[in-house]
Write an enzyme that holds these catalytic residues in place. Sequence first.
Site, PDB file in Angstrom:
ATOM      1  CB  CYS A  42      -0.936   0.004   1.198  1.00 31.38           C
ATOM      2  SG  CYS A  42      -1.863   1.545   1.389  1.00 31.38           S
ATOM      3  N   GLY A 181      -9.172  -5.354 -16.469  1.00 32.95           N
ATOM      4  CA  GLY A 181      -9.774  -5.307 -15.148  1.00 32.95           C
ATOM      5  C   GLY A 181     -10.171  -3.895 -14.777  1.00 32.95           C
ATOM      6  CG  HIS A 445     -24.998  26.968   1.932  1.00 31.45           C
ATOM      7  ND1 HIS A 445     -25.303  26.226   0.817  1.00 31.45           N
ATOM      8  CD2 HIS A 445     -24.989  28.281   1.549  1.00 31.45           C
ATOM      9  CE1 HIS A 445     -25.481  27.055  -0.203  1.00 31.45           C
ATOM     10  NE2 HIS A 445     -25.295  28.310   0.215  1.00 31.45           N
TER      11      HIS A 445
END
Length: 466
Positions: A42, A181, A445
């Site tokens: 990883c 893939g 927001h």
Amino acid sequence: MSGSYDVLVIGGGPGGYIAAIRAAQLGLKAALVERRHLGGICLNWGCIPTKALLQGAEFSHALKDKAPMLGFDVALNGFELSKLVGHSRSVSERLAGGVGYLLKKNGVTVYDGTARLTGKGQVEVEAKDGAKTPLTAAHVILATGARPRVFPGINPDGENVWVSSDALVPKAVPETLLVIGSGAIGAEFASLFNDLGTKVHLVEMAPTIMPNEDAEVAAFVRKQFQRRGMEIHEGTKVVSVTPGPSGVVCRLSGPAGEVELTVDKVLSATGVVPNVEDLGLEALGVELDRGFIKTDAFCRTNVFGLYAIGDVAGPPCLAHKASHEGVLCVEALAGVAGVHPMNRATIPGCTYTRPQVASFGLTEAAAKKNGIAVKIGRFNFQANGKALAMGEAEGFVKVLFDKETGELLGAHMVGPDVTEMIQGYGIAQHLEATEESLAQVVFAHPTLSEAMHEAVLDALGRALNQ
């Protein structure tokens, strides 16, 4: 030299090194064996370096497509792939060094070599110079990971036919690339090279690309990929791959019959196989399940004192799943109170394509297959102010609730920065939030996350902005 430990971890990837550190934090004498590089695939050849390259692809997209929209006249005077690759490698090297520091800081003994089980609680470590060190431990955790799967007839050579690690250090950007893939790895590299100027063919044996994702999300990504100029071959098998003087000749068999393509490079991204060979599992009678080590809810194998975590213990093969298993495995064997087994169905999955994809839990098709009546909410980013301001308004949020109980069953998102947003739904699910309680949450927001709130409201039949 020999040593005796409370916990011995084999494999220094995101599951293994975390398990060793957690063991040391709990006061256990811990050691870790790593044969190649700390941080595992990883950190060194997967998640992290790929994201560094994808940052370059995103910048290329911004220069070509977003800069003119925002009023900037940008002249591109060239692109040095070596610098982008160098950035990617430096990020991995920095983090790998950090793993070594963390292990030392926490008092974990690190052995550089290849480990093999020689008996219950007995491990032999062979160093690169051939020297062998016997170790014993009350608890041995296998975290040996996985490697790319390669199908017959496709022979990676690092030059013409790649696996993912080859694609991370290309010498040049290929003019044409065939990706075999369309899971997370294949889709990410297809998106990456497309943004860098490559003509990409994406081949998938399943009826649709990204077959593990919700059908609506997969269809949306396919449409976006095609708009970007990719050729998508669904329900198609790669019959043969033959490197030649003028390129790699690929024979494909699909709905329209057999076709032949010649490309510069081929990338095989057809999943992974677990690293279980030469560990000494057979002599101990360790049970396997489809090649992966079989474990229970607390990562215990059928052999007392032996555990397995991460990719070697089965899908989903994700770094965050491995790290979480490392912690719960160690805490359970140490007798920490309140340790909960992991529900693999709720592990989030993120794919860093353009557009990004993030999901967890049941898809709509899976819910129907299981006979679960659901309420579904959707919200399109085209109605989200922040997405419009960013110039990235393609995509949507889809959320599923149990029709009877209001339980959050799954969420599926495609669009800008959704990989940073999916955990909001994950936290809500863990805290057993319902659609009614989520509707009462105040979302800031303007944010992309408002789309998550609107999707919840839509499931209740009271969306406000669409």
